[in-house]
Write a protein that holds these residues in place. Structure first.
Motif, PDB file in Angstrom:
ATOM      1  N   GLU A  39      31.486 -58.235 -67.128  1.00 50.92           N
ATOM      2  CA  GLU A  39      32.375 -59.180 -67.809  1.00 50.92           C
ATOM      3  C   GLU A  39      31.712 -59.889 -68.983  1.00 50.92           C
ATOM      4  O   GLU A  39      32.367 -60.595 -69.740  1.00 50.92           O
ATOM      5  CB  GLU A  39      32.967 -60.179 -66.813  1.00 50.92           C
ATOM      6  CG  GLU A  39      33.968 -59.552 -65.861  1.00 50.92           C
ATOM      7  CD  GLU A  39      35.113 -58.813 -66.568  1.00 50.92           C
ATOM      8  OE1 GLU A  39      35.696 -59.344 -67.535  1.00 50.92           O
ATOM      9  OE2 GLU A  39      35.417 -57.678 -66.155  1.00 50.92           O
ATOM     10  N   GLU A  40      30.404 -59.702 -69.173  1.00 48.14           N
ATOM     11  CA  GLU A  40      29.717 -60.212 -70.362  1.00 48.14           C
ATOM     12  C   GLU A  40      30.035 -59.360 -71.587  1.00 48.14           C
ATOM     13  O   GLU A  40      29.749 -59.750 -72.709  1.00 48.14           O
ATOM     14  CB  GLU A  40      28.202 -60.206 -70.163  1.00 48.14           C
ATOM     15  CG  GLU A  40      27.690 -61.179 -69.149  1.00 48.14           C
ATOM     16  CD  GLU A  40      26.181 -61.067 -68.981  1.00 48.14           C
ATOM     17  OE1 GLU A  40      25.530 -60.324 -69.743  1.00 48.14           O
ATOM     18  OE2 GLU A  40      25.658 -61.720 -68.069  1.00 48.14           O
ATOM     19  N   LEU A  41      30.606 -58.179 -71.354  1.00 49.36           N
ATOM     20  CA  LEU A  41      30.851 -57.208 -72.418  1.00 49.36           C
ATOM     21  C   LEU A  41      32.322 -57.223 -72.830  1.00 49.36           C
ATOM     22  O   LEU A  41      33.197 -57.585 -72.043  1.00 49.36           O
ATOM     23  CB  LEU A  41      30.460 -55.813 -71.933  1.00 49.36           C
ATOM     24  CG  LEU A  41      28.990 -55.670 -71.544  1.00 49.36           C
ATOM     25  CD1 LEU A  41      28.791 -54.448 -70.678  1.00 49.36           C
ATOM     26  CD2 LEU A  41      28.141 -55.614 -72.794  1.00 49.36           C
ATOM     27  N   PRO A  42      32.616 -56.806 -74.068  1.00 54.28           N
ATOM     28  CA  PRO A  42      34.007 -56.746 -74.523  1.00 54.28           C
ATOM     29  C   PRO A  42      34.836 -55.778 -73.673  1.00 54.28           C
ATOM     30  O   PRO A  42      34.290 -54.910 -72.983  1.00 54.28           O
ATOM     31  CB  PRO A  42      33.900 -56.222 -75.960  1.00 54.28           C
ATOM     32  CG  PRO A  42      32.489 -56.429 -76.359  1.00 54.28           C
ATOM     33  CD  PRO A  42      31.668 -56.399 -75.107  1.00 54.28           C
ATOM     34  N   TRP A  43      36.141 -55.932 -73.753  1.00 55.46           N
ATOM     35  CA  TRP A  43      37.055 -55.042 -73.042  1.00 55.46           C
ATOM     36  C   TRP A  43      37.946 -54.334 -74.053  1.00 55.46           C
ATOM     37  O   TRP A  43      38.061 -54.755 -75.205  1.00 55.46           O
ATOM     38  CB  TRP A  43      37.874 -55.788 -71.997  1.00 55.46           C
ATOM     39  CG  TRP A  43      38.567 -57.029 -72.469  1.00 55.46           C
ATOM     40  CD1 TRP A  43      38.027 -58.288 -72.560  1.00 55.46           C
ATOM     41  CD2 TRP A  43      39.915 -57.144 -72.911  1.00 55.46           C
ATOM     42  NE1 TRP A  43      38.955 -59.166 -73.038  1.00 55.46           N
ATOM     43  CE2 TRP A  43      40.134 -58.503 -73.262  1.00 55.46           C
ATOM     44  CE3 TRP A  43      40.968 -56.255 -73.047  1.00 55.46           C
ATOM     45  CZ2 TRP A  43      41.356 -58.974 -73.737  1.00 55.46           C
ATOM     46  CZ3 TRP A  43      42.186 -56.720 -73.525  1.00 55.46           C
ATOM     47  CH2 TRP A  43      42.360 -58.067 -73.858  1.00 55.46           C
ATOM     48  N   ILE A  44      38.571 -53.252 -73.609  1.00 58.86           N
ATOM     49  CA  ILE A  44      39.444 -52.439 -74.461  1.00 58.86           C
ATOM     50  C   ILE A  44      40.870 -52.925 -74.308  1.00 58.86           C
ATOM     51  O   ILE A  44      41.369 -53.090 -73.199  1.00 58.86           O
ATOM     52  CB  ILE A  44      39.342 -50.935 -74.094  1.00 58.86           C
ATOM     53  CG1 ILE A  44      37.913 -50.423 -74.263  1.00 58.86           C
ATOM     54  CG2 ILE A  44      40.345 -50.110 -74.898  1.00 58.86           C
ATOM     55  CD1 ILE A  44      37.362 -50.498 -75.665  1.00 58.86           C
ATOM     56  N   ALA A  45      41.526 -53.124 -75.442  1.00 62.67           N
ATOM     57  CA  ALA A  45      42.925 -53.554 -75.469  1.00 62.67           C
ATOM     58  C   ALA A  45      43.799 -52.392 -75.912  1.00 62.67           C
ATOM     59  O   ALA A  45      43.541 -51.773 -76.939  1.00 62.67           O
ATOM     60  CB  ALA A  45      43.095 -54.737 -76.420  1.00 62.67           C
ATOM     61  N   GLY A  46      44.817 -52.092 -75.124  1.00 63.11           N
ATOM     62  CA  GLY A  46      45.785 -51.063 -75.504  1.00 63.11           C
ATOM     63  C   GLY A  46      45.356 -49.664 -75.111  1.00 63.11           C
ATOM     64  O   GLY A  46      44.361 -49.459 -74.417  1.00 63.11           O
ATOM     65  N   PRO A  47      46.112 -48.670 -75.574  1.00 60.88           N
ATOM     66  CA  PRO A  47      45.809 -47.270 -75.255  1.00 60.88           C
ATOM     67  C   PRO A  47      44.463 -46.839 -75.834  1.00 60.88           C
ATOM     68  O   PRO A  47      44.006 -47.364 -76.843  1.00 60.88           O
ATOM     69  CB  PRO A  47      46.944 -46.487 -75.928  1.00 60.88           C
ATOM     70  CG  PRO A  47      48.011 -47.482 -76.194  1.00 60.88           C
ATOM     71  CD  PRO A  47      47.338 -48.802 -76.371  1.00 60.88           C
ATOM     72  N   ALA A  48      43.859 -45.854 -75.177  1.00 59.04           N
ATOM     73  CA  ALA A  48      42.597 -45.282 -75.641  1.00 59.04           C
ATOM     74  C   ALA A  48      42.687 -43.768 -75.551  1.00 59.04           C
ATOM     75  O   ALA A  48      43.372 -43.230 -74.688  1.00 59.04           O
ATOM     76  CB  ALA A  48      41.435 -45.787 -74.785  1.00 59.04           C
ATOM     77  N   VAL A  49      41.983 -43.099 -76.472  1.00 59.94           N
ATOM     78  CA  VAL A  49      41.931 -41.636 -76.483  1.00 59.94           C
ATOM     79  C   VAL A  49      40.472 -41.228 -76.348  1.00 59.94           C
ATOM     80  O   VAL A  49      39.643 -41.554 -77.198  1.00 59.94           O
ATOM     81  CB  VAL A  49      42.532 -41.053 -77.783  1.00 59.94           C
ATOM     82  CG1 VAL A  49      42.401 -39.532 -77.793  1.00 59.94           C
ATOM     83  CG2 VAL A  49      43.983 -41.491 -77.955  1.00 59.94           C
ATOM     84  N   LEU A  50      40.156 -40.519 -75.257  1.00 58.69           N
ATOM     85  CA  LEU A  50      38.816 -40.029 -74.988  1.00 58.69           C
ATOM     86  C   LEU A  50      38.763 -38.539 -75.298  1.00 58.69           C
ATOM     87  O   LEU A  50      39.591 -37.773 -74.798  1.00 58.69           O
ATOM     88  CB  LEU A  50      38.452 -40.262 -73.518  1.00 58.69           C
ATOM     89  CG  LEU A  50      37.102 -39.724 -73.052  1.00 58.69           C
ATOM     90  CD1 LEU A  50      35.950 -40.481 -73.702  1.00 58.69           C
ATOM     91  CD2 LEU A  50      37.008 -39.793 -71.530  1.00 58.69           C
ATOM     92  N   PHE A  51      37.813 -38.125 -76.124  1.00 56.86           N
ATOM     93  CA  PHE A  51      37.592 -36.710 -76.400  1.00 56.86           C
ATOM     94  C   PHE A  51      36.554 -36.187 -75.428  1.00 56.86           C
ATOM     95  O   PHE A  51      35.635 -36.906 -75.041  1.00 56.86           O
ATOM     96  CB  PHE A  51      37.124 -36.505 -77.850  1.00 56.86           C
ATOM     97  CG  PHE A  51      38.249 -36.592 -78.839  1.00 56.86           C
ATOM     98  CD1 PHE A  51      38.779 -35.438 -79.404  1.00 56.86           C
ATOM     99  CD2 PHE A  51      38.794 -37.822 -79.192  1.00 56.86           C
ATOM    100  CE1 PHE A  51      39.821 -35.510 -80.308  1.00 56.86           C
ATOM    101  CE2 PHE A  51      39.847 -37.896 -80.090  1.00 56.86           C
ATOM    102  CZ  PHE A  51      40.362 -36.742 -80.642  1.00 56.86           C
ATOM    103  N   GLU A  52      36.665 -34.923 -75.047  1.00 53.80           N
ATOM    104  CA  GLU A  52      35.752 -34.364 -74.045  1.00 53.80           C
ATOM    105  C   GLU A  52      34.335 -34.177 -74.569  1.00 53.80           C
ATOM    106  O   GLU A  52      33.419 -33.912 -73.795  1.00 53.80           O
ATOM    107  CB  GLU A  52      36.292 -33.045 -73.485  1.00 53.80           C
ATOM    108  CG  GLU A  52      36.334 -31.906 -74.455  1.00 53.80           C
ATOM    109  CD  GLU A  52      36.859 -30.630 -73.811  1.00 53.80           C
ATOM    110  OE1 GLU A  52      36.575 -30.365 -72.637  1.00 53.80           O
ATOM    111  OE2 GLU A  52      37.579 -29.895 -74.505  1.00 53.80           O
TER     112      GLU A  52
END
Length: 124
Positions: A106-119
């Protein structure tokens, strides 16, 4: 070149995997590669896209390797902010927790909204 992407939404829905076509990453111009990535990513994440280096196992296991993930750069500041994406946040934080001495995620930023991960790595 065909590659797989994983679309992670900020909900309880399971991630969706798709196969997409990209120009040859070693032969095409950076402009052409960026245009292809933008055409795939922005309809999912919204404008503007942000690139994030991550450690991930595309199969969901613990065989982590460097991959590229893309998110909405302004997801935290738009009104209203995009919702927190738990799955993408865990992937985003993994490298810092494993290799940068962080112990509290929780010290680190978080992702907001959809995300796209490439393999694999697609951003050079």
């Amino acid at each position: 070149m065909k590659t797989r992407i994983m679309i992670m939404l900020p909900s309880e829905e399971p991630a969706e995997t798709r196969e997409v076509e990209l120009p040859d990453l070693f032969k095409a111009s950076p402009t052409r590669i960026y245009a292809a990535l933008k055409a795939i990513i922005e309809p999912i994440t919204g404008y503007p896209l942000e690139h994030v280096n991550v450690l991930a196992d595309f199969a969901g296991g613990k065989n982590f390797r460097h991959c590229d993930m893309f998110v909405n750069e302004l997801g935290h500041v738009v009104k209203p902010p995009l919702p927190r994406n738990e799955e993408a946040t865990a992937i985003y934080r993994r490298n810092a927790l494993m290799h940068q001495g962080y112990t509290d995620p929780e010290e680190l930023p978080w992702i907001a909204g959809p995300a796209v991960l490439f393999e694999h790595t697609v951003w050079h």
